[in-house]
Design a protein around this motif. Structure first.
Motif, PDB file in Angstrom:
ATOM      1  N   UNK A  18       0.811  -1.214   0.000  1.00  0.00           N
ATOM      2  CA  UNK A  18       0.000   0.000   0.000  1.00  0.00           C
ATOM      3  C   UNK A  18       0.849   1.271   0.000  1.00  0.00           C
ATOM      4  N   UNK A  19       2.148   1.135   0.239  1.00  0.00           N
ATOM      5  CA  UNK A  19       3.053   2.277   0.238  1.00  0.00           C
ATOM      6  C   UNK A  19       3.822   2.301  -1.073  1.00  0.00           C
ATOM      7  N   UNK A  20       4.063   3.493  -1.589  1.00  0.00           N
ATOM      8  CA  UNK A  20       4.742   3.572  -2.881  1.00  0.00           C
ATOM      9  C   UNK A  20       6.182   4.053  -2.717  1.00  0.00           C
ATOM     10  N   UNK A  21       7.020   3.475  -3.547  1.00  0.00           N
ATOM     11  CA  UNK A  21       8.445   3.823  -3.546  1.00  0.00           C
ATOM     12  C   UNK A  21       8.590   5.263  -4.034  1.00  0.00           C
ATOM     13  N   UNK A  22       9.399   6.026  -3.351  1.00  0.00           N
ATOM     14  CA  UNK A  22       9.602   7.419  -3.717  1.00  0.00           C
ATOM     15  C   UNK A  22       8.707   8.359  -2.934  1.00  0.00           C
ATOM     16  N   UNK A  23       7.491   7.917  -2.624  1.00  0.00           N
ATOM     17  CA  UNK A  23       6.569   8.747  -1.851  1.00  0.00           C
ATOM     18  C   UNK A  23       6.663   8.442  -0.367  1.00  0.00           C
ATOM     19  N   UNK A  41       8.430   9.415   7.412  1.00  0.00           N
ATOM     20  CA  UNK A  41       7.371   9.370   8.421  1.00  0.00           C
ATOM     21  C   UNK A  41       6.220  10.310   8.112  1.00  0.00           C
ATOM     22  N   UNK A  42       6.521  11.502   7.630  1.00  0.00           N
ATOM     23  CA  UNK A  42       5.459  12.473   7.350  1.00  0.00           C
ATOM     24  C   UNK A  42       4.498  11.947   6.285  1.00  0.00           C
ATOM     25  N   UNK A  43       5.033  11.324   5.240  1.00  0.00           N
ATOM     26  CA  UNK A  43       4.187  10.804   4.164  1.00  0.00           C
ATOM     27  C   UNK A  43       3.353   9.620   4.641  1.00  0.00           C
ATOM     28  N   UNK A  44       3.949   8.758   5.460  1.00  0.00           N
ATOM     29  CA  UNK A  44       3.208   7.605   5.992  1.00  0.00           C
ATOM     30  C   UNK A  44       2.107   8.084   6.939  1.00  0.00           C
ATOM     31  N   UNK A  45       2.427   9.037   7.807  1.00  0.00           N
ATOM     32  CA  UNK A  45       1.417   9.599   8.712  1.00  0.00           C
ATOM     33  C   UNK A  45       0.273  10.231   7.934  1.00  0.00           C
TER      34      UNK A  45
END
Length: 64
Positions: A18-23, A41-45
């Motif tokens: 569900x997480x994208x590489x680079x983002x 961490x900011x992008x995952x949060x």
């Protein structure tokens, strides 16, 4: 990252699709795809704090 989120590393590994590489992460050694991941961490949060319907839509897009 799993410690930060309060989940096990196995759970994080299962949900990596569900997480994208680079983002959301990048590889420590960009030329080696088996190297450790450096999480943003900011992008995952930001992704995890979205409303449920947005997350469900993203999950359905990944599964199809």
């Amino acid at each position: 990252m799993s410690k930060y989120l309060g989940i096990s590393t196995r759970t994080l590994k299962r949900n990596e699709k569900y997480f994208s590489k680079g983002t959301h992460y990048r590889f420590k050694d960009p030329l080696n795809p088996k190297s450790h991941k450096m999480w943003k961490r900011a992008a995952v949060d930001q992704m995890l704090s979205q409303p449920d319907n947005v997350l469900r839509r993203k999950v359905s897009r990944v599964q199809t």
